[in-house]
Motif scaffolding. Structure first.
Motif, mmCIF file in Angstrom:
data_model
loop_
_atom_site.group_PDB
_atom_site.id
_atom_site.type_symbol
_atom_site.label_atom_id
_atom_site.label_comp_id
_atom_site.label_asym_id
_atom_site.label_seq_id
_atom_site.Cartn_x
_atom_site.Cartn_y
_atom_site.Cartn_z
ATOM 1 N N THR A 170 0.863 -1.183 0.000
ATOM 2 C CA THR A 170 0.000 0.000 0.000
ATOM 3 C C THR A 170 0.895 1.228 0.000
ATOM 4 O O THR A 170 1.947 1.248 0.635
ATOM 5 C CB THR A 170 -0.932 0.056 1.229
ATOM 6 O OG1 THR A 170 -0.128 -0.048 2.404
ATOM 7 C CG2 THR A 170 -1.944 -1.072 1.202
ATOM 8 N N LYS A 171 0.455 2.219 -0.736
ATOM 9 C CA LYS A 171 1.297 3.365 -1.013
ATOM 10 C C LYS A 171 1.742 4.092 0.250
ATOM 11 O O LYS A 171 2.864 4.550 0.366
ATOM 12 C CB LYS A 171 0.554 4.326 -1.925
ATOM 13 C CG LYS A 171 1.456 5.057 -2.882
ATOM 14 C CD LYS A 171 0.652 5.582 -4.039
ATOM 15 C CE LYS A 171 1.496 5.758 -5.273
ATOM 16 N NZ LYS A 171 0.693 5.780 -6.482
ATOM 17 N N SER A 172 0.835 4.184 1.193
ATOM 18 C CA SER A 172 1.104 4.966 2.390
ATOM 19 C C SER A 172 2.219 4.363 3.250
ATOM 20 O O SER A 172 2.750 5.021 4.133
ATOM 21 C CB SER A 172 -0.174 5.078 3.218
ATOM 22 O OG SER A 172 -0.702 3.788 3.438
ATOM 23 N N ASP A 173 2.542 3.105 2.954
ATOM 24 C CA ASP A 173 3.568 2.413 3.730
ATOM 25 C C ASP A 173 4.966 3.006 3.611
ATOM 26 O O ASP A 173 5.775 2.868 4.520
ATOM 27 C CB ASP A 173 3.719 0.965 3.220
ATOM 28 C CG ASP A 173 2.520 0.102 3.593
ATOM 29 O OD1 ASP A 173 1.745 0.530 4.456
ATOM 30 O OD2 ASP A 173 2.394 -0.985 3.022
ATOM 31 N N ALA A 174 5.249 3.578 2.466
ATOM 32 C CA ALA A 174 6.630 3.839 2.083
ATOM 33 C C ALA A 174 7.467 4.561 3.141
ATOM 34 O O ALA A 174 7.168 5.701 3.512
ATOM 35 C CB ALA A 174 6.641 4.623 0.778
ATOM 36 N N PRO A 175 8.522 3.938 3.628
ATOM 37 C CA PRO A 175 9.414 4.574 4.598
ATOM 38 C C PRO A 175 10.387 5.531 3.891
ATOM 39 O O PRO A 175 10.502 5.498 2.674
ATOM 40 C CB PRO A 175 10.177 3.396 5.197
ATOM 41 C CG PRO A 175 10.143 2.333 4.138
ATOM 42 C CD PRO A 175 8.953 2.586 3.270
ATOM 43 N N ASP A 176 11.072 6.372 4.676
ATOM 44 C CA ASP A 176 12.019 7.326 4.076
ATOM 45 C C ASP A 176 13.200 6.628 3.428
ATOM 46 O O ASP A 176 13.645 6.999 2.355
ATOM 47 C CB ASP A 176 12.549 8.289 5.152
ATOM 48 C CG ASP A 176 11.592 9.438 5.389
ATOM 49 O OD1 ASP A 176 10.622 9.566 4.615
ATOM 50 O OD2 ASP A 176 11.806 10.186 6.350
ATOM 51 N N CYS A 177 13.719 5.645 4.135
ATOM 52 C CA CYS A 177 14.923 4.992 3.631
ATOM 53 C C CYS A 177 14.625 3.507 3.435
ATOM 54 O O CYS A 177 14.349 2.790 4.395
ATOM 55 C CB CYS A 177 16.056 5.191 4.636
ATOM 56 S SG CYS A 177 17.625 4.564 4.043
ATOM 57 N N LEU A 178 14.642 3.083 2.184
ATOM 58 C CA LEU A 178 14.191 1.730 1.862
ATOM 59 C C LEU A 178 15.191 1.005 0.959
ATOM 60 O O LEU A 178 15.668 1.555 -0.034
ATOM 61 C CB LEU A 178 12.837 1.819 1.133
ATOM 62 C CG LEU A 178 12.257 0.514 0.594
ATOM 63 C CD1 LEU A 178 11.829 -0.414 1.737
ATOM 64 C CD2 LEU A 178 11.057 0.795 -0.322
ATOM 65 N N PHE A 179 15.513 -0.233 1.353
ATOM 66 C CA PHE A 179 16.173 -1.158 0.431
ATOM 67 C C PHE A 179 15.075 -2.069 -0.103
ATOM 68 O O PHE A 179 14.402 -2.745 0.685
ATOM 69 C CB PHE A 179 17.202 -2.049 1.149
ATOM 70 C CG PHE A 179 18.421 -1.346 1.663
ATOM 71 C CD1 PHE A 179 18.651 -0.002 1.447
ATOM 72 C CD2 PHE A 179 19.386 -2.076 2.374
ATOM 73 C CE1 PHE A 179 19.800 0.629 1.946
ATOM 74 C CE2 PHE A 179 20.519 -1.459 2.862
ATOM 75 C CZ PHE A 179 20.737 -0.108 2.655
ATOM 76 N N LEU B 199 6.368 3.168 -4.714
ATOM 77 C CA LEU B 199 7.151 3.530 -3.521
ATOM 78 C C LEU B 199 8.046 4.747 -3.746
ATOM 79 O O LEU B 199 8.914 5.039 -2.925
ATOM 80 C CB LEU B 199 8.022 2.340 -3.100
ATOM 81 C CG LEU B 199 7.276 1.095 -2.628
ATOM 82 C CD1 LEU B 199 8.214 -0.093 -2.544
ATOM 83 C CD2 LEU B 199 6.622 1.360 -1.267
ATOM 84 N N ARG B 200 7.846 5.434 -4.858
ATOM 85 C CA ARG B 200 8.787 6.518 -5.170
ATOM 86 C C ARG B 200 8.761 7.590 -4.081
ATOM 87 O O ARG B 200 7.716 7.885 -3.512
ATOM 88 C CB ARG B 200 8.543 7.094 -6.560
ATOM 89 C CG ARG B 200 7.239 7.806 -6.770
ATOM 90 C CD ARG B 200 6.980 7.932 -8.287
ATOM 91 N NE ARG B 200 5.803 8.728 -8.572
ATOM 92 C CZ ARG B 200 4.555 8.267 -8.497
ATOM 93 N NH1 ARG B 200 4.317 7.032 -8.128
ATOM 94 N NH2 ARG B 200 3.535 9.069 -8.768
#
Lengths: 252, 252
Positions: free
Chosen positions: B195-204, B250-251
């Motif tokens: 889900t789009k809202s999930d996206a953290p600031d720093c993601l691998f 996740l952009r």
């Protein structure tokens, strides 16, 4: 006629179109075909297939469906194969006859229209993606690589055998539009940015050629050009990737 | 050493890794390379290039940058080329030395991690997509095809020359994690829906092999497995398409 001869002949688009037959090559593709409802004319097996670990399972499925089998040596098989290292199995099957009228029954429509997409790997991947993301059908306009080209079928990973693949013209799409409320969108870098809330109930999404993009004919017919926001350093996304993102964003 | 000899040698991964050089073949790729900041050792031109409509333009760019040119006949060129119908131009350039430390400077990170992705066309397309959708860098774990393989470079359409491409191990990623708040997500059909809202600031974001998916090593390190909802009839999306959708969703 011998299956070997037919299989060789079906390497040519004209032969496929005249006979409405196609070749599915390789273990994975033949396996998917055997699990589908498509009519299979016969299976050609080369001697190299005997050592394949999945030979017993596939042979059992072929026997169960009472499909004609023709065995040839590995060199003859290679003469009909389109791969560099043939696995030694291919099937000849009838091109399923899907039409736009079958699309009419649904309340939400996502018709993916290919306008001159040329790379067989891209088109196979697009058909696989269209099925995966719930597109109603994939529709190939003139100038698009033959959807039943063996490389397209192989890249489709079995989706050709379940997902409606239609070959047609803008005239036929226009006839459909005349009796349905259809939005026609074309993917183009100069378009307006896509937003999820936009998605109409009935949509034709047109994607164009890898280099040239949409044809003049398509540009004249679309209601709207839509773009995906990308870095200005990059000219475009790969057409299969762009189609995947668009279908995902616009899924019904 | 003659450029022809070097170019032939660079067909092997070991030679590329030892010399930290790679080959960019074809008009489009060489054009993108000439417009980049990468160090170019020389250009090999085959006689077939003279008839190319873009020859004059490219020759002018090469002359302007004072790059060494070696001319060979069309047969010699073909012996170093990796394409079936060579356009007659290739360049030898230095592999840019990107590192994880350069990633640290940014507040939002999208590090795309390739875990055993094998098909050169897929990996090139992924690098092109990663740049287009604003990924910080692409990071190749052991088992992934060499990012500087000529087919990968060609499919990258120039993105290799601008987008940071890093080769490394999980140990190095772990060191980075030790000093940064990083979420590590792996793409896997068994994961929770994205889900789009999930996206953290720093993601691998880790994507796995075409057939086998994520390695055991990656599975042991991810915080979360994420999936894209697809039709149950389809086993998976193509890895480049899946990566495109995930990076788009996740952009940063």
């Amino acid at each position: 006629m011998k299956l070997l001869t037919v299989a060789r002949d079906l390497g040519r688009r004209k032969a496929r179109e005249r006979q409405q037959l196609f070749v599915a090559e390789g273990v994975r593709t033949v396996d998917e075909l055997l699990r589908s409802t498509l009519s299979i004319r016969g299976v050609l097996i080369g001697s190299q297939f005997d050592e394949n670990p999945r030979a017993a399972g596939l042979n059992a499925m072929i026997a169960e469906r009472s499909i004609a089998v023709e065995r040839v040596d590995f060199r003859e098989f290679a003469s009909a194969a389109q791969t560099d290292s043939p696995q030694g199995i291919l099937a000849i099957a009838e091109v399923p006859s899907w039409s736009l009228s079958q699309v009419e029954l649904q309340s939400k429509v996502r018709l993916l229209v290919l306008d001159g997409v040329q790379d067989p790997g891209n088109v196979g991947t697009i058909i696989r993606t269209a099925e995966a993301l719930g597109a109603t059908a994939t529709y190939a306009l003139p100038g698009t690589v033959d959807l039943w080209n063996p490389k397209v079928v192989r890249s489709g990973m079995g989706s050709h055998f379940r997902h409606p693949c239609i070959v047609g013209t803008w005239d036929e799409l226009d006839s459909f539009r005349a009796s349905h409320a259809v939005a026609v969108w074309g993917a183009d870098a100069a378009g307006t940015a896509l937003t999820k809330s936009d998605a109409p109930d009935c949509l034709f999404l047109v994607v164009g050629n890898e280099g040239a993009g949409l044809s003049a004919e398509s540009r004249a017919r679309v209601d709207r050009l839509v773009a995906l926001p990308i870095s200005s350093a990059v000219e475009s996304l790969n057409v299969a990737v762009a189609t995947g993102i668009l279908l995902y964003e616009l899924r019904a």
